[in-house]
Design a protein around this motif. Structure first.
Motif, PDB file in Angstrom:
ATOM      1  N   LYS A 193      -1.000-107.780  35.679  1.00 27.77           N
ATOM      2  CA  LYS A 193      -0.454-106.319  37.207  1.00 27.77           C
ATOM      3  C   LYS A 193      -1.812-106.322  38.153  1.00 27.77           C
ATOM      4  CE  LYS A 193       1.978-103.800  33.758  1.00 27.77           C
ATOM      5  NZ  LYS A 193       2.836-103.455  34.237  1.00 27.77           N
ATOM      6  N   LYS A 194      -2.942-106.939  38.204  1.00 31.87           N
ATOM      7  CA  LYS A 194      -3.895-106.466  39.427  1.00 31.87           C
ATOM      8  C   LYS A 194      -4.310-107.701  39.673  1.00 31.87           C
ATOM      9  CE  LYS A 194      -6.339-102.423  37.940  1.00 31.87           C
ATOM     10  NZ  LYS A 194      -6.076-101.372  38.257  1.00 31.87           N
ATOM     11  N   ASN A 195      -3.515-108.172  39.718  1.00 30.28           N
ATOM     12  CA  ASN A 195      -2.880-109.756  40.431  1.00 30.28           C
ATOM     13  C   ASN A 195      -4.317-110.703  40.577  1.00 30.28           C
ATOM     14  OD1 ASN A 195      -0.655-110.222  41.208  1.00 30.28           O
ATOM     15  ND2 ASN A 195      -0.511-108.631  42.581  1.00 30.28           N
ATOM     16  N   GLU A 196      -5.403-110.619  39.745  1.00 31.57           N
ATOM     17  CA  GLU A 196      -6.741-110.606  39.522  1.00 31.57           C
ATOM     18  C   GLU A 196      -6.647-112.733  39.152  1.00 31.57           C
ATOM     19  OE1 GLU A 196      -8.438-107.449  36.956  1.00 31.57           O
ATOM     20  OE2 GLU A 196      -8.508-109.582  36.264  1.00 31.57           O
ATOM     21  N   PRO A 197      -7.604-113.016  39.958  1.00 29.68           N
ATOM     22  CA  PRO A 197      -7.641-115.052  39.761  1.00 29.68           C
ATOM     23  C   PRO A 197      -7.884-114.603  38.182  1.00 29.68           C
ATOM     24  CG  PRO A 197      -9.761-113.370  41.169  1.00 29.68           C
ATOM     25  CD  PRO A 197      -8.841-112.249  40.828  1.00 29.68           C
ATOM     26  N   VAL A 198      -8.386-115.848  37.842  1.00 31.77           N
ATOM     27  CA  VAL A 198      -8.593-116.691  36.858  1.00 31.77           C
ATOM     28  C   VAL A 198      -9.630-116.248  36.079  1.00 31.77           C
ATOM     29  CG1 VAL A 198      -8.119-118.622  35.227  1.00 31.77           C
ATOM     30  CG2 VAL A 198      -7.003-118.290  36.686  1.00 31.77           C
ATOM     31  N   PHE A 216      -6.450 -92.418  39.462  1.00 33.25           N
ATOM     32  CA  PHE A 216      -5.652 -91.933  39.072  1.00 33.25           C
ATOM     33  C   PHE A 216      -4.637 -92.820  37.484  1.00 33.25           C
ATOM     34  CE2 PHE A 216      -1.489 -89.664  37.815  1.00 33.25           C
ATOM     35  CZ  PHE A 216      -1.627 -88.902  38.381  1.00 33.25           C
ATOM     36  N   ASP A 217      -5.243 -92.198  36.767  1.00 31.61           N
ATOM     37  CA  ASP A 217      -5.120 -92.873  34.920  1.00 31.61           C
ATOM     38  C   ASP A 217      -5.709 -94.567  35.508  1.00 31.61           C
ATOM     39  OD1 ASP A 217      -4.563 -90.851  33.527  1.00 31.61           O
ATOM     40  OD2 ASP A 217      -2.418 -91.661  34.011  1.00 31.61           O
ATOM     41  N   SER A 218      -5.104 -95.502  35.383  1.00 35.89           N
ATOM     42  CA  SER A 218      -5.779 -97.094  35.298  1.00 35.89           C
ATOM     43  C   SER A 218      -5.301 -97.639  37.142  1.00 35.89           C
ATOM     44  CB  SER A 218      -5.103 -97.634  34.490  1.00 35.89           C
ATOM     45  OG  SER A 218      -4.590 -97.312  33.346  1.00 35.89           O
ATOM     46  N   VAL A 219      -5.272 -97.165  38.222  1.00 30.70           N
ATOM     47  CA  VAL A 219      -5.278 -97.433  39.579  1.00 30.70           C
ATOM     48  C   VAL A 219      -5.656 -96.521  40.020  1.00 30.70           C
ATOM     49  CG1 VAL A 219      -2.919 -98.942  38.792  1.00 30.70           C
ATOM     50  CG2 VAL A 219      -2.759 -96.896  39.814  1.00 30.70           C
ATOM     51  N   SER A 220      -6.835 -97.536  41.358  1.00 28.01           N
ATOM     52  CA  SER A 220      -6.809 -96.088  42.675  1.00 28.01           C
ATOM     53  C   SER A 220      -5.155 -96.183  43.310  1.00 28.01           C
ATOM     54  CB  SER A 220      -7.524 -97.251  43.783  1.00 28.01           C
ATOM     55  OG  SER A 220      -7.965 -97.093  44.675  1.00 28.01           O
ATOM     56  N   VAL A 221      -5.186 -95.164  44.388  1.00 27.53           N
ATOM     57  CA  VAL A 221      -4.130 -94.503  44.542  1.00 27.53           C
ATOM     58  C   VAL A 221      -3.918 -94.710  46.351  1.00 27.53           C
ATOM     59  CG1 VAL A 221      -2.778 -93.508  42.991  1.00 27.53           C
ATOM     60  CG2 VAL A 221      -4.368 -91.910  44.302  1.00 27.53           C
ATOM     61  N   GLY A 222      -5.677 -94.416  46.385  1.00 28.22           N
ATOM     62  CA  GLY A 222      -5.844 -94.102  48.091  1.00 28.22           C
ATOM     63  C   GLY A 222      -6.577 -94.535  48.485  1.00 28.22           C
ATOM     64  N   THR A 223      -7.394 -94.789  49.741  1.00 34.06           N
ATOM     65  CA  THR A 223      -8.868 -94.297  49.842  1.00 34.06           C
ATOM     66  C   THR A 223      -8.937 -93.913  51.506  1.00 34.06           C
ATOM     67  OG1 THR A 223      -9.535 -96.328  48.726  1.00 34.06           O
ATOM     68  CG2 THR A 223     -10.970 -95.907  49.937  1.00 34.06           C
ATOM     69  N   THR A 224      -9.511 -93.114  52.014  1.00 35.29           N
ATOM     70  CA  THR A 224      -8.770 -91.966  52.991  1.00 35.29           C
ATOM     71  C   THR A 224     -10.405 -93.191  54.081  1.00 35.29           C
ATOM     72  OG1 THR A 224     -10.694 -90.549  52.754  1.00 35.29           O
ATOM     73  CG2 THR A 224      -8.231 -90.409  52.283  1.00 35.29           C
ATOM     74  N   HIS A 225     -10.581 -92.389  55.073  1.00 38.84           N
ATOM     75  CA  HIS A 225     -11.532 -93.085  56.413  1.00 38.84           C
ATOM     76  C   HIS A 225     -11.550 -94.580  56.594  1.00 38.84           C
ATOM     77  CE1 HIS A 225     -12.068 -88.655  55.770  1.00 38.84           C
ATOM     78  NE2 HIS A 225     -13.228 -88.575  56.738  1.00 38.84           N
ATOM     79  N   SER A 252      -9.920-103.383  41.906  1.00 39.35           N
ATOM     80  CA  SER A 252      -8.935-104.112  42.212  1.00 39.35           C
ATOM     81  C   SER A 252      -8.450-104.272  43.423  1.00 39.35           C
ATOM     82  CB  SER A 252      -7.552-103.677  40.969  1.00 39.35           C
ATOM     83  OG  SER A 252      -8.518-102.800  40.576  1.00 39.35           O
ATOM     84  N   GLU A 253      -8.803-104.161  44.382  1.00 44.09           N
ATOM     85  CA  GLU A 253      -8.668-104.887  45.678  1.00 44.09           C
ATOM     86  C   GLU A 253     -10.112-106.078  45.946  1.00 44.09           C
ATOM     87  OE1 GLU A 253      -7.784-101.579  48.818  1.00 44.09           O
ATOM     88  OE2 GLU A 253      -8.766-103.117  50.101  1.00 44.09           O
ATOM     89  N   ALA A 254     -11.046-104.922  45.616  1.00 40.93           N
ATOM     90  CA  ALA A 254     -12.302-105.909  46.240  1.00 40.93           C
ATOM     91  C   ALA A 254     -11.937-107.556  45.051  1.00 40.93           C
ATOM     92  CB  ALA A 254     -13.642-105.529  45.386  1.00 40.93           C
ATOM     93  N   ILE A 255     -11.587-107.264  43.994  1.00 40.34           N
ATOM     94  CA  ILE A 255     -11.554-108.608  43.412  1.00 40.34           C
ATOM     95  C   ILE A 255     -11.198-109.781  43.720  1.00 40.34           C
ATOM     96  CG2 ILE A 255     -10.611-109.574  41.582  1.00 40.34           C
ATOM     97  CD1 ILE A 255     -11.514-106.858  40.289  1.00 40.34           C
ATOM     98  N   GLN A 256      -9.530-108.738  44.988  1.00 39.47           N
ATOM     99  CA  GLN A 256      -9.022-110.145  45.587  1.00 39.47           C
ATOM    100  C   GLN A 256      -9.368-110.068  46.729  1.00 39.47           C
ATOM    101  OE1 GLN A 256      -4.726-108.919  45.510  1.00 39.47           O
ATOM    102  NE2 GLN A 256      -4.984-107.884  43.579  1.00 39.47           N
ATOM    103  N   LYS A 257      -9.726-109.378  47.583  1.00 41.63           N
ATOM    104  CA  LYS A 257     -10.267-109.831  49.125  1.00 41.63           C
ATOM    105  C   LYS A 257     -11.692-109.812  49.245  1.00 41.63           C
ATOM    106  CE  LYS A 257      -6.819-106.386  51.229  1.00 41.63           C
ATOM    107  NZ  LYS A 257      -6.494-105.006  51.513  1.00 41.63           N
ATOM    108  N   HIS A 258     -12.510-109.600  48.419  1.00 37.06           N
ATOM    109  CA  HIS A 258     -14.402-109.413  48.309  1.00 37.06           C
ATOM    110  C   HIS A 258     -15.073-110.439  47.477  1.00 37.06           C
ATOM    111  CE1 HIS A 258     -14.192-107.898  51.861  1.00 37.06           C
ATOM    112  NE2 HIS A 258     -12.913-106.263  51.531  1.00 37.06           N
TER     113      HIS A 258
END
Lengths: 476, 251
Positions: free
Chosen positions: A42-47, A126-135, A150-156
């Motif tokens: 669900k998080k599209n994580e790498p292996v 919110f529960d299991s997901v990040s629903v938004g980051t400001t700034h 989750s985003e960091a695992i994919q992008k960084h």
């Protein structure tokens, strides 16, 4: 949909006890390798991430739920928990589900960029997901990365791989292993060399769905000569069943880096009889890896049925500094076992501990801390102050300070007091026209002052207000 | 009818009877002194008037402006216009004086919140008047204060709260002459048609700075003798034994 019944009385007492009725994507209860694979997918994580999780899970299966804290709680059935629940609609800051937006308004969280001047960049889980980051843009200009894990695992992935699990290894303890296997979201911060983060970074954690565990993972890396201040807040609906929150927070401070981590924990604490509430079992640890680095923990713990956590510092870099400032308030049947560990490894390291525990009702409030100086950590210094304040006759407070010093050059000082709000103090303040509750609240706030003044200003005002609300009805 | 009327007041703590029928009347604009030997019940009287929970009134009444205050909590009594200058003010660590003062002044404000500007100005002026340093306002209430600082703090509160009846419980005890003069200066500034004052003391010394119109002598839980300023002098010259002799003579 999860069934939903909230006692209106509960909601009245706990302002954040409401539940948001939104469609969710929730996986069935239970925990096995398949569930972990689903979360990872669900998080599209790498292996490599999935493998990391599975390794942690296999570790966890061999571990036992620790019992040394003598907390009074029923056995947790780890197969009776949903390990993933997320709002169904894809979450976009600009097109956020109106129900969700309403939720954040009720929680007082600024989610729009229009609040850009408020000086706080916010990530909301919110529960299991990040629903938004400001700034985001403001931060990107400085090269700061602040996003969901989750985003960091994919992008960084390189940064995550380099640091994840290096402060709290997956096998560190029972709940850290569980978290490593099933963590769903949390925040990732990276402050590059020489950058002073211009705004407060903040994550707001909200458990919404029933019978769901929240397993957040936060990783903060402050590179050489970088500085940041991070805030964390938490709430949950009032429910009559217990919910598990088992987070892991890791902080890495490199040379001359300065990280300040503040928490206002206001999870639902259960009702007056002790029914329901969040189990708050958290592993938080900072690693002062570089010379002259500094990590400072400030926590205000006023919620959760059971709080079990010890934000700690490993002071490896020479001349590094660790700080722990804590206010823990317990009422009704709440239990708190909290404190810190300061591990002095480098030379000329110093640490400060100020813990203020307030117990009311039938609650129990323990400080448990370790100051350890390893061989060769010359000239280590620690100063610990652990004060407890009792309100009423049915509560309890204990202090368990452990000191292990393997180096003769260490200077360690420990002070502890236990007091009650005295009749004389109350009479004095009442004779000045203050009501009994205002008088008691004033004494308590004075008692906590040394910790509150360590919080970022706006947070400190909030924390004081929160404590006032919690004190209402606990006096007399 | 006097503004503060204490009628046949009996009070005890635990099984010990301390006040055994005190009668006293104080009007606004008057300054009364109450003297008596150790253990005569002076401090108990002030605690009972303010409503300390350790004491139980078993008989008699206390009327403020015609209404009984016995059923009122200490905070209600304070808001009704009573003020007690404590002999031993307690410390409230971590609570700054300015914060505490603002809360207490707010409690007296009709809208529940006094405007900050005028409040700060008034407090600064009063602190000046009592020779208190400005930085004092940031200190914890009575936290680590010397005896003189504590008593100045009590007078400062009296000046800020503007009570209609103030009781000073041995405010002079433990004060050096300089501190005593400052305290007296504050009290004398407050004197006037809006304030009734009861000065409880062990020594005549304070009465030369705060000249009372009436003196009452408390012995064994009762006011046994009352008079004007001339009584102060007589007491000073002859001591309590003289009072006892006089009483014996009348019996």
């Amino acid at each position: 949909m999860p069934d939903f019944e909230t006692d209106s009385n509960l909601v009245q007492e706990y302002k954040y006890g409401f539940f948001t009725d939104i469609e969710t994507d929730t996986i069935p209860k239970g925990l096995n390798e398949e569930v972990i694979a689903i979360i990872s997918a669900k998080k599209n994580e790498p292996v490599w991430m999935l493998e990391w999780r599975l390794k942690a899970f296999r570790r966890w299966q061999k571990m036992k739920n620790p019992d040394w804290a003598f907390l009074d709680m029923p056995e947790i059935d780890f197969q009776d928990i949903h390990y993933y629940s997320a709002p169904k609609e894809p979450v976009d800051m600009k097109e956020m589900d109106p129900e969700l937006l309403k939720t954040f308004e009720r929680l007082g969280i600024p989610m729009g960029e229009r609040d850009a001047l408020s000086g706080v960049a916010m990530d909301v889980v919110f529960d299991s997901v990040s629903v938004g980051t400001t700034h985001k843009e403001l931060l990107e200009e400085q090269g700061i990365i602040f996003c969901s894990i989750s985003e960091a695992i994919q992008k960084h992935p390189d940064l995550v791989k380099q640091y994840l699990g290096t402060v709290v290894p997956p096998g560190d303890n029972f709940y850290a292993a569980l978290n490593s296997a099933v963590f769903t979201d949390g925040s990732f911060c990276y402050i590059p060399k020489g950058v002073t983060c211009p705004v407060e970074l903040s994550t707001y954690f909200r458990i919404n769905a029933a019978d769901t565990g929240q397993f957040e993972r936060t990783l903060i890396v402050c590179d050489d000569n970088a500085t940041c201040s991070y805030l964390e807040g938490c709430t949950a609906p009032a429910r009559d069943t217990n919910q598990l929150h088992a987070a892991v927070v890791e902080i890495v401070a490199l040379e001359n880096a300065d990280v300040k981590y503040s928490t206002v924990q206001n999870w639902y604490a259960g009702d007056e009889e002790g029914k329901g509430g969040i189990y708050n079992f958290v592993t938080k640890r900072g690693h002062c890896r570089g010379r002259k680095s500094k990590i400072s923990w400030t926590q205000v713990e006023v919620g959760a049925a059971i709080t079990w956590k010890y934000p700690s510092c490993v002071l490896e870099g020479d001349g590094s500094v660790g700080e722990f400032y804590s206010v823990a308030f317990t009422n009704n049947h709440m239990q708190a076992d909290t404190g810190t560990k300061m591990i002095h490894v480098g030379k000329n390291t110093s640490s400060t501990i100020i813990s203020k525990g307030i117990s009311a009702g039938y609650s129990s409030n323990n400080y448990r801390g370790l100051v350890k100086v390893v061989e060769g950590a010359s000239n280590a210094r620690n100063h610990s102050i652990c004060d407890s304040l009792l309100i009423g006759r049915d509560c309890s407070a204990n202090t368990f300070p452990y000191i292990e010093s393997e180096d003769d050059s260490a200077h360690l000082a420990h002070e502890a007091t236990t007091s009650t709000i005295s009749e004389d103090q109350l009479f004095y303040l009442k004779s000045r026209g203050l009501s009994e509750e205002d008088a008691a609240s004033m004494v308590v706030k004075g008692f906590c002052k040394d910790v509150f003044k360590k919080l970022p200003l706006e947070f400190s005002v909030e924390a004081i207000k929160l404590l006032e609300i919690k004190l209402e009805g606990s006096i007399g | 009818m006097a503004y503060l009327e204490i009628k046949n007041l009996h009070a005890r703590t635990g099984d010990i009877k301390i006040l055994k029928g005190v009668n006293l009347e104080i009007n606004k604009g008057e300054v009364h002194a109450l003297m008596g030997p150790n253990g005569s019940g002076k401090s108990t009287l002030s605690s009972v008037i303010m409503g300390h929970p350790d004491y139980e009134v078993t008989e008699g009444d206390i009327l403020l402006n015609g209404e009984s205050i016995l059923e009122m909590d200490p905070d209600e009594r304070a808001l009704a216009g009573l003020f007690l200058c404590f002999q031993y003010p307690v410390a409230i660590p971590g609570v700054s004086i300015s914060n505490f003062m603002k809360k207490a002044v707010d409690a007296r404000h009709p809208e529940g919140k006094a405007p900050a500007g005028p409040f700060l100005k008034e407090m600064r002026e009063n602190m000046d008047y009592l020779d208190m340093d400005k930085a004092f306002a940031n200190r914890g209430l009575n936290e680590g204060f010397s005896g003189g600082e504590k008593k100045r703090m009590e007078i400062l509160q009296m000046m800020m709260f503007k009570p209609s009846i103030a009781i000073m419980d041995e405010t002079d005890s433990g004060l050096d002459i300089d501190a005593l003069q400052v305290v007296a200066k504050g009290v004398n500034k407050m004197r006037g048609p809006e304030l009734g004052l009861l000065v409880i003391t062990h020594y005549e010394r304070i009465l030369t700075y705060i000249a009372p119109q009436f003196l009452h002598i408390l012995m064994e839980g009762k006011v046994v003798m009352s008079g004007g300023p001339e009584l102060v002098k007589k007491l000073e010259e002859n001591g309590y034994d003289w009072v006892r002799d006089q009483l014996a003579a009348t019996v």
